[in-house]
Design a protein around this motif. Sequence first.
Motif, PDB file in Angstrom:
ATOM      1  N   UNK A 103       0.849  -1.194   0.000  1.00 38.80           N
ATOM      2  CA  UNK A 103       0.000   0.000   0.000  1.00 38.80           C
ATOM      3  C   UNK A 103       0.881   1.240   0.000  1.00 38.80           C
ATOM      4  N   UNK A 104       0.253   2.383  -0.187  1.00 37.87           N
ATOM      5  CA  UNK A 104       0.928   3.673  -0.167  1.00 37.87           C
ATOM      6  C   UNK A 104       0.342   4.480   0.978  1.00 37.87           C
ATOM      7  N   UNK A 105       1.191   4.906   1.884  1.00 41.61           N
ATOM      8  CA  UNK A 105       0.755   5.682   3.038  1.00 41.61           C
ATOM      9  C   UNK A 105       0.994   7.165   2.770  1.00 41.61           C
ATOM     10  N   UNK A 106      -0.070   7.941   2.910  1.00 41.22           N
ATOM     11  CA  UNK A 106       0.010   9.387   2.676  1.00 41.22           C
ATOM     12  C   UNK A 106      -0.139  10.113   4.000  1.00 41.22           C
ATOM     13  N   UNK A 107       0.719  11.068   4.245  1.00 41.10           N
ATOM     14  CA  UNK A 107       0.688  11.901   5.433  1.00 41.10           C
ATOM     15  C   UNK A 107       0.556  13.362   5.032  1.00 41.10           C
ATOM     16  N   UNK A 108      -0.056  14.164   5.888  1.00 40.45           N
ATOM     17  CA  UNK A 108      -0.157  15.602   5.575  1.00 40.45           C
ATOM     18  C   UNK A 108       1.218  16.252   5.496  1.00 40.45           C
ATOM     19  N   UNK A 109       1.404  17.056   4.467  1.00 42.52           N
ATOM     20  CA  UNK A 109       2.632  17.808   4.249  1.00 42.52           C
ATOM     21  C   UNK A 109       3.861  16.891   4.163  1.00 42.52           C
ATOM     22  N   UNK A 110       3.717  15.728   3.631  1.00 40.84           N
ATOM     23  CA  UNK A 110       4.821  14.773   3.475  1.00 40.84           C
ATOM     24  C   UNK A 110       4.627  14.001   2.185  1.00 40.84           C
ATOM     25  N   UNK A 111       5.726  13.476   1.686  1.00 44.67           N
ATOM     26  CA  UNK A 111       5.674  12.688   0.469  1.00 44.67           C
ATOM     27  C   UNK A 111       5.015  11.337   0.732  1.00 44.67           C
ATOM     28  N   UNK A 112       4.311  10.801  -0.228  1.00 43.09           N
ATOM     29  CA  UNK A 112       3.724   9.466  -0.041  1.00 43.09           C
ATOM     30  C   UNK A 112       4.819   8.414   0.153  1.00 43.09           C
ATOM     31  N   UNK A 113       4.560   7.482   1.033  1.00 44.75           N
ATOM     32  CA  UNK A 113       5.521   6.428   1.365  1.00 44.75           C
ATOM     33  C   UNK A 113       4.927   5.076   1.030  1.00 44.75           C
ATOM     34  N   UNK A 114       5.683   4.277   0.267  1.00 44.83           N
ATOM     35  CA  UNK A 114       5.222   2.956  -0.147  1.00 44.83           C
ATOM     36  C   UNK A 114       5.610   1.916   0.897  1.00 44.83           C
ATOM     37  N   UNK A 115       4.669   1.080   1.251  1.00 43.86           N
ATOM     38  CA  UNK A 115       4.885  -0.011   2.193  1.00 43.86           C
ATOM     39  C   UNK A 115       5.047  -1.298   1.389  1.00 43.86           C
ATOM     40  N   UNK A 116       6.217  -1.942   1.540  1.00 44.34           N
ATOM     41  CA  UNK A 116       6.532  -3.147   0.777  1.00 44.34           C
ATOM     42  C   UNK A 116       6.521  -4.370   1.687  1.00 44.34           C
ATOM     43  N   UNK A 117       6.291  -5.502   1.071  1.00 48.17           N
ATOM     44  CA  UNK A 117       6.395  -6.792   1.744  1.00 48.17           C
ATOM     45  C   UNK A 117       7.814  -7.324   1.570  1.00 48.17           C
ATOM     46  N   UNK A 118       8.383  -7.876   2.642  1.00 43.59           N
ATOM     47  CA  UNK A 118       9.784  -8.308   2.648  1.00 43.59           C
ATOM     48  C   UNK A 118       9.861  -9.813   2.882  1.00 43.59           C
ATOM     49  N   UNK A 119      10.907 -10.416   2.316  1.00 46.09           N
ATOM     50  CA  UNK A 119      11.231 -11.820   2.553  1.00 46.09           C
ATOM     51  C   UNK A 119      12.684 -11.895   3.024  1.00 46.09           C
ATOM     52  N   UNK A 120      12.993 -12.882   3.840  1.00 51.48           N
ATOM     53  CA  UNK A 120      14.332 -13.060   4.380  1.00 51.48           C
ATOM     54  C   UNK A 120      15.174 -13.874   3.395  1.00 51.48           C
ATOM     55  N   UNK A 121      16.240 -13.234   2.912  1.00 50.07           N
ATOM     56  CA  UNK A 121      17.117 -13.883   1.942  1.00 50.07           C
ATOM     57  C   UNK A 121      18.581 -13.628   2.303  1.00 50.07           C
ATOM     58  N   UNK A 122      19.477 -14.567   1.975  1.00 51.30           N
ATOM     59  CA  UNK A 122      20.905 -14.382   2.301  1.00 51.30           C
ATOM     60  C   UNK A 122      21.523 -13.294   1.428  1.00 51.30           C
ATOM     61  N   UNK A 123      22.607 -12.724   1.962  1.00 52.61           N
ATOM     62  CA  UNK A 123      23.378 -11.737   1.221  1.00 52.61           C
ATOM     63  C   UNK A 123      24.861 -11.968   1.492  1.00 52.61           C
ATOM     64  N   UNK A 124      25.693 -11.540   0.538  1.00 47.95           N
ATOM     65  CA  UNK A 124      27.149 -11.616   0.648  1.00 47.95           C
ATOM     66  C   UNK A 124      27.701 -10.244   0.298  1.00 47.95           C
ATOM     67  N   UNK A 125      28.591  -9.752   1.123  1.00 44.01           N
ATOM     68  CA  UNK A 125      29.232  -8.468   0.872  1.00 44.01           C
ATOM     69  C   UNK A 125      30.739  -8.654   0.999  1.00 44.01           C
ATOM     70  N   UNK A 126      31.490  -8.206  -0.006  1.00 46.31           N
ATOM     71  CA  UNK A 126      32.938  -8.405  -0.009  1.00 46.31           C
ATOM     72  C   UNK A 126      33.591  -7.248  -0.740  1.00 46.31           C
ATOM     73  N   UNK A 127      34.907  -7.126  -0.573  1.00 47.52           N
ATOM     74  CA  UNK A 127      35.656  -6.038  -1.185  1.00 47.52           C
ATOM     75  C   UNK A 127      37.020  -6.555  -1.612  1.00 47.52           C
ATOM     76  N   UNK A 128      37.535  -5.980  -2.697  1.00 47.11           N
ATOM     77  CA  UNK A 128      38.888  -6.266  -3.160  1.00 47.11           C
ATOM     78  C   UNK A 128      39.682  -4.965  -3.286  1.00 47.11           C
ATOM     79  N   UNK A 129      39.314  -3.963  -2.509  1.00 50.65           N
ATOM     80  CA  UNK A 129      39.990  -2.672  -2.536  1.00 50.65           C
ATOM     81  C   UNK A 129      41.291  -2.761  -1.756  1.00 50.65           C
ATOM     82  N   UNK A 130      42.400  -2.451  -2.398  1.00 53.75           N
ATOM     83  CA  UNK A 130      43.710  -2.541  -1.753  1.00 53.75           C
ATOM     84  C   UNK A 130      44.021  -1.305  -0.921  1.00 53.75           C
ATOM     85  N   UNK A 131      43.788  -0.127  -1.478  1.00 53.80           N
ATOM     86  CA  UNK A 131      44.082   1.120  -0.770  1.00 53.80           C
ATOM     87  C   UNK A 131      42.831   1.613  -0.068  1.00 53.80           C
ATOM     88  N   UNK A 132      42.264   0.773   0.777  1.00 49.60           N
ATOM     89  CA  UNK A 132      40.996   1.128   1.408  1.00 49.60           C
ATOM     90  C   UNK A 132      41.162   2.238   2.438  1.00 49.60           C
TER      91      UNK A 132
END
Length: 309
Positions: A207-236
């Motif tokens: 759904x989309x939630x509307x507030x007075x004097x504010x931008x509309x905000x979308x409400x999303x449904x979420x699922x739990x999924x794995x993630x991987x985060x990595x870096x190969x930056x040498x001069x970090x």
Amino acid sequence: ETRFVIDPQLFRAHTNTMLGRMFSSSWETSLIPNQRGEYEIANGISATIFRALLDFYSIGTIRCPPSVSIQDLREACDYFLIPFDQLTIQCQDLCGLLHELSNDGAKKQFEIFLEKNIFPVLVESAQRGDRECQIVILCDDDLIEWDDDYPPQLGQEEDKAQIIRSTSMYRFFKYIENREVAKLVLKDRGLKKIRMGIEGYPTHKEKVRCRPRARPEAIYSYIQRPFIRMSWEKEEAKSRHVDFQCVRSRSVNSLFDSNDDNSNNGLLLPFLEAAQNQMIPPPPSPRELFPALPSFSSSGATGDTSYTD
């Protein structure tokens, strides 16, 4: 400090192990015995574990003693290059044995995932000039429907995340032990700042939630999924460092400059001297409405008489 007497021919029958290589024809000449004609090996490994390892050369199996943990036995087998599998190890701790076997299977399975699924995504990120990458693992049947007018609010890293659809990888990363094994594999490959976990990923707008004097905000449904985060930056450490050059200012740092020929400085000088010579009055007492102030003459000198109201 325990003495074992054994025929070297038993070691030579298993040439793939460390003891089989040490007592082979090519290495035996390089071994130097002590004064009693003994060979000192296996420093740091208990005699109980070493006695159990010797059973592999005689009967082909290793019976884990009750006082020895499976992890210690595994480290000793890796040191002596003795295979550690269900055909070699016999123990009562079935949970510990299966845990070690699962670690071996997880390492082999993740190396397949790394070469087949993850490495092409890393190459695609590197070709864009990125030095890090975040991957979200979705199932094959996950349906993602984002509204173009009201997209989900994601962070900077989540917004640039790459998507891999693989149900087998999703099942693999559900277990925290598999994620720890995968971290070790990536660390051995030279990657840094490795993070793995399970987070919510938006699927569709509810759904989309509307507030007075504010931008509309979308409400999303979420699922739990794995993630991987990595870096190969040498001069970090240098990428996020900013140097500011110090430039000497040309503006006047004081109220008057001795090298300035401005005529106003001559007018300011008597006033500053008078202000410096003026005494700071003490704080008022509780019975006194206003503090006593010294008299101030036009010449800037204080008088001897004070007046109070």
